[in-house]
Design a protein around this motif. Structure first.
Motif, PDB file in Angstrom:
ATOM      1  N   PRO A 111     -11.698  -9.052  32.671  1.00 25.62           N
ATOM      2  CA  PRO A 111     -12.472  -8.925  32.091  1.00 25.62           C
ATOM      3  C   PRO A 111     -13.733  -9.464  32.681  1.00 25.62           C
ATOM      4  CG  PRO A 111     -12.173 -11.054  30.840  1.00 25.62           C
ATOM      5  CD  PRO A 111     -11.190 -10.850  32.335  1.00 25.62           C
ATOM      6  N   LYS A 112     -15.381  -7.959  31.845  1.00 26.50           N
ATOM      7  CA  LYS A 112     -16.257  -8.146  32.768  1.00 26.50           C
ATOM      8  C   LYS A 112     -16.856  -9.255  31.200  1.00 26.50           C
ATOM      9  CE  LYS A 112     -16.270  -3.136  34.525  1.00 26.50           C
ATOM     10  NZ  LYS A 112     -14.540  -3.377  34.400  1.00 26.50           N
ATOM     11  N   ASP A 113     -18.767  -8.541  32.115  1.00 25.78           N
ATOM     12  CA  ASP A 113     -19.522 -10.347  30.912  1.00 25.78           C
ATOM     13  C   ASP A 113     -19.177  -9.553  29.640  1.00 25.78           C
ATOM     14  OD1 ASP A 113     -19.721 -11.647  33.037  1.00 25.78           O
ATOM     15  OD2 ASP A 113     -21.782 -11.051  33.899  1.00 25.78           O
ATOM     16  N   ARG A 114     -19.663  -8.303  29.966  1.00 17.16           N
ATOM     17  CA  ARG A 114     -20.272  -7.185  28.599  1.00 17.16           C
ATOM     18  C   ARG A 114     -18.055  -7.308  28.052  1.00 17.16           C
ATOM     19  NH1 ARG A 114     -19.891  -2.407  31.678  1.00 17.16           N
ATOM     20  NH2 ARG A 114     -18.088  -1.467  31.402  1.00 17.16           N
ATOM     21  N   ASP A 115     -17.695  -7.747  27.778  1.00 22.44           N
ATOM     22  CA  ASP A 115     -15.964  -7.772  27.352  1.00 22.44           C
ATOM     23  C   ASP A 115     -16.261  -8.781  26.506  1.00 22.44           C
ATOM     24  OD1 ASP A 115     -15.353  -5.079  28.434  1.00 22.44           O
ATOM     25  OD2 ASP A 115     -14.512  -5.984  30.696  1.00 22.44           O
ATOM     26  N   VAL A 116     -16.667  -9.778  27.697  1.00 23.92           N
ATOM     27  CA  VAL A 116     -16.055 -11.364  27.522  1.00 23.92           C
ATOM     28  C   VAL A 116     -17.043 -11.448  26.324  1.00 23.92           C
ATOM     29  CG1 VAL A 116     -16.341 -13.875  27.507  1.00 23.92           C
ATOM     30  CG2 VAL A 116     -15.484 -12.171  28.901  1.00 23.92           C
ATOM     31  N   GLU A 117     -18.367 -10.872  26.061  1.00 25.28           N
ATOM     32  CA  GLU A 117     -18.902 -11.045  25.224  1.00 25.28           C
ATOM     33  C   GLU A 117     -18.630 -10.285  23.905  1.00 25.28           C
ATOM     34  OE1 GLU A 117     -22.769  -9.496  26.539  1.00 25.28           O
ATOM     35  OE2 GLU A 117     -23.071 -11.040  27.325  1.00 25.28           O
ATOM     36  N   LYS A 118     -17.176  -9.465  23.776  1.00 27.00           N
ATOM     37  CA  LYS A 118     -17.544  -8.198  23.007  1.00 27.00           C
ATOM     38  C   LYS A 118     -16.081  -9.771  22.295  1.00 27.00           C
ATOM     39  CE  LYS A 118     -18.441  -3.890  24.050  1.00 27.00           C
ATOM     40  NZ  LYS A 118     -18.132  -2.174  24.709  1.00 27.00           N
ATOM     41  N   VAL A 119     -15.037 -10.080  23.062  1.00 29.87           N
ATOM     42  CA  VAL A 119     -14.275 -11.158  22.632  1.00 29.87           C
ATOM     43  C   VAL A 119     -14.733 -12.024  21.713  1.00 29.87           C
ATOM     44  CG1 VAL A 119     -12.490 -11.653  23.353  1.00 29.87           C
ATOM     45  CG2 VAL A 119     -12.630  -9.956  24.341  1.00 29.87           C
ATOM     46  N   ALA A 120     -15.691 -12.540  22.030  1.00 29.02           N
ATOM     47  CA  ALA A 120     -16.106 -14.006  21.610  1.00 29.02           C
ATOM     48  C   ALA A 120     -16.663 -13.285  20.505  1.00 29.02           C
ATOM     49  CB  ALA A 120     -17.655 -14.132  22.220  1.00 29.02           C
ATOM     50  N   VAL A 121     -17.293 -12.150  19.332  1.00 25.63           N
ATOM     51  CA  VAL A 121     -17.088 -11.749  18.311  1.00 25.63           C
ATOM     52  C   VAL A 121     -15.948 -12.189  17.690  1.00 25.63           C
ATOM     53  CG1 VAL A 121     -18.043 -10.087  16.762  1.00 25.63           C
ATOM     54  CG2 VAL A 121     -19.451 -11.153  18.905  1.00 25.63           C
ATOM     55  N   LEU A 122     -14.898 -11.783  18.635  1.00 26.10           N
ATOM     56  CA  LEU A 122     -13.506 -11.556  17.798  1.00 26.10           C
ATOM     57  C   LEU A 122     -13.554 -12.665  17.389  1.00 26.10           C
ATOM     58  CD1 LEU A 122     -11.867  -8.606  19.684  1.00 26.10           C
ATOM     59  CD2 LEU A 122     -13.123  -8.394  17.623  1.00 26.10           C
ATOM     60  N   VAL A 123     -13.350 -13.819  18.265  1.00 24.86           N
ATOM     61  CA  VAL A 123     -12.853 -15.536  18.504  1.00 24.86           C
ATOM     62  C   VAL A 123     -13.684 -16.092  17.637  1.00 24.86           C
ATOM     63  CG1 VAL A 123     -12.440 -17.186  19.753  1.00 24.86           C
ATOM     64  CG2 VAL A 123     -12.578 -15.159  20.792  1.00 24.86           C
ATOM     65  N   GLU A 124     -14.755 -15.851  16.969  1.00 26.86           N
ATOM     66  CA  GLU A 124     -15.745 -16.270  15.972  1.00 26.86           C
ATOM     67  C   GLU A 124     -15.180 -15.903  14.294  1.00 26.86           C
ATOM     68  OE1 GLU A 124     -19.455 -16.133  17.600  1.00 26.86           O
ATOM     69  OE2 GLU A 124     -20.471 -17.119  15.752  1.00 26.86           O
ATOM     70  N   ALA A 125     -14.577 -14.626  14.593  1.00 27.98           N
ATOM     71  CA  ALA A 125     -14.326 -14.063  13.039  1.00 27.98           C
ATOM     72  C   ALA A 125     -13.028 -14.529  12.955  1.00 27.98           C
ATOM     73  CB  ALA A 125     -14.305 -12.494  13.543  1.00 27.98           C
ATOM     74  N   VAL A 126     -12.169 -14.738  14.198  1.00 28.44           N
ATOM     75  CA  VAL A 126     -11.261 -15.040  13.793  1.00 28.44           C
ATOM     76  C   VAL A 126     -10.852 -16.457  13.423  1.00 28.44           C
ATOM     77  CG1 VAL A 126      -8.731 -15.168  14.694  1.00 28.44           C
ATOM     78  CG2 VAL A 126      -9.454 -12.847  14.955  1.00 28.44           C
ATOM     79  N   LYS A 127     -11.734 -17.293  13.850  1.00 25.64           N
ATOM     80  CA  LYS A 127     -11.432 -18.884  13.567  1.00 25.64           C
ATOM     81  C   LYS A 127     -12.304 -18.487  12.311  1.00 25.64           C
ATOM     82  CE  LYS A 127     -12.127 -22.985  15.673  1.00 25.64           C
ATOM     83  NZ  LYS A 127     -10.835 -23.754  15.779  1.00 25.64           N
ATOM     84  N   GLY A 128     -12.954 -17.790  11.843  1.00 25.15           N
ATOM     85  CA  GLY A 128     -13.120 -18.090  10.467  1.00 25.15           C
ATOM     86  C   GLY A 128     -12.619 -18.230   9.119  1.00 25.15           C
ATOM     87  N   LEU A 129     -11.431 -17.433  10.337  1.00 27.81           N
ATOM     88  CA  LEU A 129     -10.694 -17.444   9.084  1.00 27.81           C
ATOM     89  C   LEU A 129      -9.439 -18.895   8.462  1.00 27.81           C
ATOM     90  CD1 LEU A 129      -8.937 -13.379   9.885  1.00 27.81           C
ATOM     91  CD2 LEU A 129     -10.574 -14.162   8.028  1.00 27.81           C
TER      92      LEU A 129
END
Ligand code: SAM
Ligand code: DTB
Ligand code: SF4
Length: 348
Positions: free
Chosen positions: A128-146
């Motif tokens: 992944p590129k830096d910007r991909d990791v930034e977007k996946v980090a948002v996904l991780v945070e949201a899934v973790k929140g469940l």
């Protein structure tokens, strides 16, 4: 991809000449020969030994359910000979963009409602590129929140990517070694075995738990199967999760015509993973749809205590939730709401 290109790809993926196993390091806990001796044991002795080790470390009947979602599908520049998502192979998989957060959260919530405790997001990237990791980090945070355990498999990571994902709440990173180092170049030549080991080291250093395993049925020799387990078991520490995949033979991939694996040899791989990595979650992974209930039961007997749960793997099928619910009930296997990890102490 034209017929000539396909022919070239097939040539690349011809079985390797016999090669000596990688030289052992003084710190290795397991030799390739020692693992081969385990694989060669009488089947009943091996399964009995594996089940005995299993019960010393996990409660009987405990199983982990992990749901996969392909958050970025297809168009991958790598040429992994088993993979339907490589842009080099004509498999009918269409390249798609990274999924939106809402869509991923809906899928994760549905997985949780169906009983999954871990949610693994896969992306068909080389790295992944830096910007991909930034977007996946948002996904991780949201899934973790469940309230789900989070896992991602995104290809090769730089150290700062791993740290960023850890900060977002990533619990596990999946990055497979796939086979023995001596057979690796017969399967993929767009990256090296050392590239894989480097990413695993970055994941470990960031404090993310490691999910790392391999594939059986790619035309590898018995020594390569032993070599894969030796690589995994000699990682220090060995992975917390070990997915053992049976090749899903996808038309259009160079490995589509590989010989099917003898089911008992597959069970042997599960057993040896259990014996050599006693506290790991050993996951009976891809290939369950082609396996039948009785072989799956033997895998659980041999120490598998995790499955991919949900109607789809990444792009290929998996047994549906109803069929798995029935199978697990028939076998008296139960998923726990709170999964224990090695750090939490999972001795029975
Ligand atoms: N692109 C990333 C990578 O390669 O690490 C993540 C996704 S990749 C599809 C994750 C893993 O899926 C591979 O390392 C391989 O072990 C497994 N896999 C892919 N295709 C498979 C197949 N046809 N049968 C079994 N396992 C497969
Ligand atoms: C793993 O070891 N197996 C999963 C997961 N990690 C990412 C992937 C299996 C893929 C099977 C073929 C497909 O659906 O693409
Ligand atoms: Fe790409 Fe991963 Fe598939 Fe290899 S296994 S082609 S890196 S998606």
């Amino acid at each position: 991809m034209g017929a000539n290109d396909l022919q070239q790809a097939v040539t690349l993926h011809r079985p390797a000449k016999p090669v000596q196993p990688a030289a052992a390091k003084a710190t290795d806990r397991w030799s390739v020969e020692g693992i081969q001796a385990l694989l060669d044991k009488p089947f009943m002795d091996l399964v009995f030994e594996a089940q005995t080790v299993h019960r010393q470390h996990f409660p009987a009947g405990d199983i982990e359910l992990a749901t996969l979602l392909s958050v970025k599908t297809g168009g991958c520049p790598e040429n992994c000979g088993y993979c339907p998502q490589s842009a080099e192979f004509d498999t009918g998989v269409k390249a798609q963009k990274l999924m939106e957060v809402d869509e991923v959260v809906r899928a994760a919530q549905a997985a949780k409602d169906a009983g999954a405790t871990r949610f693994c997001m896969g992306a068909a990237w080389r790295a992944p590129k830096d910007r991909d990791v930034e977007k996946v980090a948002v996904l991780v945070e949201a899934v973790k929140g469940l309230g789900l355990q989070t896992c991602a498999t995104l290809g090769m990571l730089e150290p700062h990517h791993a740290q960023q994902l850890k900060a977002a709440g990533l619990d596990y990173y999946n990055h497979n070694l796939d086979t023995a180092p001596e057979y690796y170049t017969d399967v993929v030549d767009t990256r090296t075995y050392q590239d894989r080991l480097d990413t695993l080291a970055h994941v470990r250093s960031a404090g993310i738990s490691v999910c790392c395993g391999g594939i059986v049925g790619m035309g590898e020799a018995p020594v390569h199967r032993a070599g894969l387990i030796a690589q995994l078991a000699n990682l220090n520490p060995y992975p917390e999760s070990v997915p053992i995949n049976s090749l899903v033979r996808v038309p259009g991939t160079p490995l589509a015509d590989s010989e099917p694996v003898d089911p008992f040899d597959f069970v042997r791989m599960i057993a040896v993973a259990r014996i050599t990595m006693p506290t790991a979650r050993v996951r009976l992974s891809a290939g369950r749809q082609q396996m039948g209930d009785a072989v799956q039961a033997l895998c659980f007997m041999a120490g598998a205590n995790s499955i991919f749960y949900g109607d789809k793997l990444l792009v290929t099928g998996n047994p549906d939730v109803e069929a798995d619910t029935v199978l697990l009930r028939r076998l008296g296997l139960n998923a726990r709401q709170v999964q224990q990890t090695r750090e939490e102490g999972c001795a029975a």
